[in-house]
Design a protein around this motif. Structure first.
Motif, mmCIF file in Angstrom:
data_model
loop_
_atom_site.group_PDB
_atom_site.id
_atom_site.type_symbol
_atom_site.label_atom_id
_atom_site.label_comp_id
_atom_site.label_asym_id
_atom_site.label_seq_id
_atom_site.Cartn_x
_atom_site.Cartn_y
_atom_site.Cartn_z
ATOM 1 N N SER A 1 -6.495 34.905 -15.396
ATOM 2 C CA SER A 1 -5.841 33.742 -15.972
ATOM 3 C C SER A 1 -6.749 32.532 -15.849
ATOM 4 N N GLU A 2 -6.839 31.797 -16.927
ATOM 5 C CA GLU A 2 -7.677 30.602 -16.931
ATOM 6 C C GLU A 2 -6.887 29.335 -16.668
ATOM 7 N N VAL A 3 -5.645 29.316 -17.087
ATOM 8 C CA VAL A 3 -4.852 28.097 -17.007
ATOM 9 C C VAL A 3 -3.480 28.412 -16.411
ATOM 10 N N LYS B 1 8.816 34.697 -19.727
ATOM 11 C CA LYS B 1 10.220 34.982 -19.416
ATOM 12 C C LYS B 1 11.126 33.914 -19.986
ATOM 13 N N LYS B 2 10.637 32.658 -19.985
ATOM 14 C CA LYS B 2 11.437 31.538 -20.500
ATOM 15 C C LYS B 2 10.512 30.538 -21.165
ATOM 16 N N LEU B 3 10.619 30.421 -22.472
ATOM 17 C CA LEU B 3 9.737 29.534 -23.220
ATOM 18 C C LEU B 3 10.073 28.056 -22.991
ATOM 19 N N LEU B 4 9.013 27.245 -23.001
ATOM 20 C CA LEU B 4 9.140 25.803 -22.950
ATOM 21 C C LEU B 4 8.705 25.214 -24.285
ATOM 22 N N LEU B 5 9.136 23.980 -24.556
ATOM 23 C CA LEU B 5 8.711 23.323 -25.791
ATOM 24 C C LEU B 5 7.185 23.257 -25.870
ATOM 25 N N SER C 1 2.177 34.918 -19.214
ATOM 26 C CA SER C 1 1.503 36.007 -18.521
ATOM 27 C C SER C 1 0.922 36.957 -19.552
ATOM 28 N N ALA C 2 -0.006 37.793 -19.135
ATOM 29 C CA ALA C 2 -0.620 38.756 -20.046
ATOM 30 C C ALA C 2 -0.677 40.120 -19.381
ATOM 31 N N SER C 3 -0.677 41.146 -20.212
ATOM 32 C CA SER C 3 -0.814 42.503 -19.704
ATOM 33 C C SER C 3 -1.656 43.323 -20.663
ATOM 34 N N ARG C 4 -2.271 44.360 -20.134
ATOM 35 C CA ARG C 4 -3.092 45.270 -20.938
ATOM 36 C C ARG C 4 -2.693 46.694 -20.560
ATOM 37 N N PRO D 1 12.798 34.626 -24.103
ATOM 38 C CA PRO D 1 11.558 35.340 -23.739
ATOM 39 C C PRO D 1 10.618 35.442 -24.927
ATOM 40 N N LEU D 2 9.371 35.835 -24.611
ATOM 41 C CA LEU D 2 8.337 35.942 -25.635
ATOM 42 C C LEU D 2 7.512 37.196 -25.411
#
Lengths: 112, 112
Positions: free
Chosen positions: A58-60, A79-83, A65-68, A18-19
């Motif tokens: 979201s633009e792309v 939740k799960k990073l990709l290369l 995901s983003a939160s404020r 995760p990130l």
């Protein structure tokens, strides 16, 4: 005066982990907030923007995901990073539209 | 969407030389900014210039909105001017969100 903070400055994460990247702004109220990503040797691409608490656009379509959760806090998550998520992530703020935008110091993310 | 093209992509100068960087954009804009990205990745605001001419020390910029281009002039270049210069625009069609679209940048190297 206004300042913008980002952390961490650098991050190395394995694929599938995760990130959470955080951005906070000081010295202003109800700013517009933005997340951009810069791939190596390329220009910046807008990922998300927010004009108020809980308002995210979201633009792309992507793995992020983003939160404020607070007026001056903007969080970028996965939740799960990709290369392909590797890159330099910059947060920015402005007092509205059609005005100057200011950038934070950035987070350099390497997904291994 | 709007296209932002910067030229030249790369530029090598001897210290003391002058240079002109160009930014062309394909549609009307609310905002245009020039940035300098330093070797650490930080985006430094140079000019907020949706139209007209501004000067700051050895740097100046001109935007001709009706003809959809902007120029950044660097005079008496110094080695510390090295880095990537970005032009970014906020399209009028951006629904008043402040979203910036970046060009691909001009990489400047100033040799001593």
């Amino acid at each position: 005066s206004q300042t913008i903070h980002q952390w961490p400055a650098t991050l190395v994460q394995p694929v599938g982990s995760p990130l959470s990247l955080e951005c906070t702004v000081e010295g202003t109220s109800n700013p517009n907030l933005y997340w951009y990503r810069q791939a190596a040797g390329r220009g910046l691409q807008l990922l998300f923007y927010s004009v108020g608490i809980g308002q995210i656009s979201s633009e792309v379509p992507q793995n992020l995901s983003a939160s404020r959760p607070q007026d001056r806090q903007f969080i970028l998550s996965s939740k799960k990073l990709l290369l392909s998520d590797s890159g330099f992530y910059l947060c920015a703020w402005s007092v509205g539209w059609g005005v100057e935008q200011y950038f934070g110091p950035g987070t350099r993310l390497t997904v291994t | 969407g709007i296209q932002v093209e910067q030229s030249p992509p790369d530029l090598i100068l001897q210290e003391g030389a002058n240079s002109t960087l160009r930014c062309n954009f394909s549609d009307s804009v609310n905002n245009l900014q020039w940035f300098h990205q330093n070797p650490w990745g930080q985006l430094i605001n140079l000019f907020y210039i949706p139209s007209g001419t501004k000067q700051n020390g050895r740097l100046s910029a001109t935007t001709v909105a009706t003809e959809r281009y902007s120029l950044l002039y660097i005079s008496s270049s110094q080695t510390t001017d090295s880095g990537v210069y970005f032009c970014a625009v906020e399209p009028k069609t951006s629904s008043n969100t402040g979203k910036l679209i970046f060009g691909q940048g001009t990489t400047l190297q100033v040799k001593p």
